[in-house]
Scaffold this active site. Structure first.
Site, short mmCIF file in Angstrom:
data_model
loop_
_atom_site.label_atom_id
_atom_site.label_comp_id
_atom_site.label_asym_id
_atom_site.label_seq_id
_atom_site.Cartn_x
_atom_site.Cartn_y
_atom_site.Cartn_z
N ASN A 289 0.69 -0.97 -0.01
CA ASN A 289 -0.07 0.17 -0.09
C ASN A 289 1.42 1.49 -0.09
OD1 ASN A 289 -1.79 2.30 0.02
ND2 ASN A 289 -2.49 1.64 2.09
N ARG B 286 -2.28 -2.26 -3.47
CA ARG B 286 -3.75 -1.07 -3.21
C ARG B 286 -4.04 -0.44 -4.27
NH1 ARG B 286 -5.08 3.67 0.29
NH2 ARG B 286 -7.44 4.11 0.61
N HIS C 193 -13.21 3.30 -0.27
CA HIS C 193 -12.78 2.29 0.82
C HIS C 193 -13.79 0.87 0.32
CE1 HIS C 193 -12.98 5.44 4.82
NE2 HIS C 193 -11.39 4.86 3.73
N ARG D 111 -12.08 15.69 7.55
CA ARG D 111 -12.48 16.22 6.18
C ARG D 111 -13.97 16.35 6.45
NH1 ARG D 111 -10.90 10.76 3.70
NH2 ARG D 111 -8.37 10.96 2.32
N GLU E 155 -8.43 -4.95 5.23
CA GLU E 155 -7.47 -4.66 3.04
C GLU E 155 -7.18 -5.85 2.97
OE1 GLU E 155 -8.89 -0.41 2.78
OE2 GLU E 155 -8.44 -0.29 5.18
#
Length: 402
Positions: free
Chosen positions: A10, A94, A183, A244, A387
């Protein structure tokens, strides 16, 4: 001997997270993180999980992703699990944005890399680093299959009425403006595991999945397919997050430009890095916010209430989208570990068949579990996300099928 190991990478703008997983038994062999790449304070944290040995750290400048991955390869080699190992079957990457063309796990070739690069304008913070990680891994093991697994892939099943923004179609199509969602690897994994927890096939259940970490997103999953999701063209849309803003009137951008004289870059930084929980109360760690609330901090309380209010809105909206719901599922750092968030998000929704059992909710654990009382019409579950395992599963399945 058939190789069964998958190295999952990743690659971020200044970091590389990695795990080495043996798909023969889904065991982790090693995990690590190279961080602050390009800085004088670079560090590599490596932990072998097989064959003994403790955590190791390297400190000193890692000039770029090439240097970082070479250091990772050296650490793995020191444990007898190097990139030259015949047991390594594939490297799974990823990749944040696959757009409309890259919607399944994909063997990387020049055409795939060009498409990932073409999407950089809609994923400027992520896709460049993803490409760099792939190219470096190709250089280190040119003979090994490289598979890209896309964060947007799971959401590519969204119907057009959920994926389209209500703006001029020609403008939207010319500039690839639509809702992609993110996601997705987590939502795919968690929705499948939630179905298992309910004792059903994914095609038989409707779920609302809440991925609540520093980044946060919700999805409405009908029969194993994404019906809608909260993130849009970028990961900024939707829930209140650590830094965010989530949903906001787009005219706020124009207003800040006219009244505050802020540039587009300044507004971008404000909404992505200085908003959300951090902007509301100065903390983006839910544990610290809860601690401050217990001490009577009004700003922390307001930030928590805004966070929960947005969650409730999405639970209600996605209940309406799906029509019937089998379970609401919490996952990721906050979703898995904050019982007060789960309790507050479901509180007052008894008319929708939702409730949590206080004792079950308060009990910790790393396993998927139900936290709703037996009488609840709609189950509430906690399902830890994974993940990296999902990327390994998809990468290995693709290579094994060739």
């Amino acid at each position: 001997m058939t190789p069964t190991r998958v190295l999952v990478l990743n690659s971020g703008s200044s970091s590389v997270k990695y795990q080495l997983i043996d798909m023969a038994d889904r065991s982790r062999l090693a995990v690590g993180l190279a961080e602050r790449i390009g800085e004088e304070t670079s560090a590599l944290h490596h932990e072998p999980l097989a064959g003994g040995g403790g955590k190791r750290e390297r400190h000193g400048r890692l000039a770029d992703h090439d240097a970082a991955l070479e250091a990772v390869a050296e650490e793995l080699a020191a444990d007898g699990m190097g990139l030259d190992s015949p047991e390594l079957a594939v490297i799974g990457h990823r990749v944040v944005h696959g757009g409309l063309k890259l919607t399944v796990p994909t063997l990387v070739d020049d055409a795939v890399l060009k498409e990932i690069e073409r999407l950089i304008p809609v994923a400027p913070l992520h896709n460049p680093a993803n490409v760099t990680g792939i190219r470096t891994a190709q250089r280190l093991r040119p003979d090994l299959p490289q598979v890209a697994v896309f964060d947007t892939a799971f959401h590519s099943a969204m119907p057009e009425h959920a994926a389209r923004y209500a703006i001029d179609v020609e403008t939207a199509d010319a500039h690839r403006v639509r809702r992609y969602g993110f996601h997705g690897t987590s939502h795919a994994y968690v929705s499948r595991k939630a179905a298992e927890l309910l004792g059903k096939d994914p095609s038989e259940v409707n779920l609302i999945v809440l991925h609540l970490g520093n980044g946060a997103s919700a999805s409405a999953v009908r029969g194993g397919r994404c019906e809608d999701t909260s993130m849009g063209l970028t990961p900024l849309e939707g829930l209140v997050m650590g830094t965010r803003s989530g949903d906001i009137d787009p005219a706020v951008v124009f207003h800040l430009g006219r009244v505050a004289g802020m540039s587009m870059d300044e507004v971008d930084e404000l909404l992505n890095k200085r908003s959300g929980l951090l902007g509301l109360c100065g903390d983006n760690d839910m544990r610290q916010i809860r601690r401050r609330m217990a001490e009577g901090d009004a700003a922390a309380r307001l930030a928590f209430d805004i966070y929960i209010h947005r969650l409730k809105k999405y639970i209600g909206a996605y209940y309406a989208v799906l029509g019937t719901v089998d379970a609401v599922v919490f996952t990721a750092g906050v979703g898995e570990n904050s019982a007060p968030v789960r309790e507050a998000a479901v509180a007052g929704l008894a008319e929708l068949g939702l409730a949590v059992d206080g004792e079950l909710n308060a009990a910790g654990g790393k396993e998927a579990r139900l936290i709703s009382p037996s009488y609840a019409r709609v189950k509430v579950a906690v399902v830890p996300t994974d993940e990296e395992l999902e990327i390994a599963e998809q990468s290995y399945a693709l290579v094994a099928s060739r």
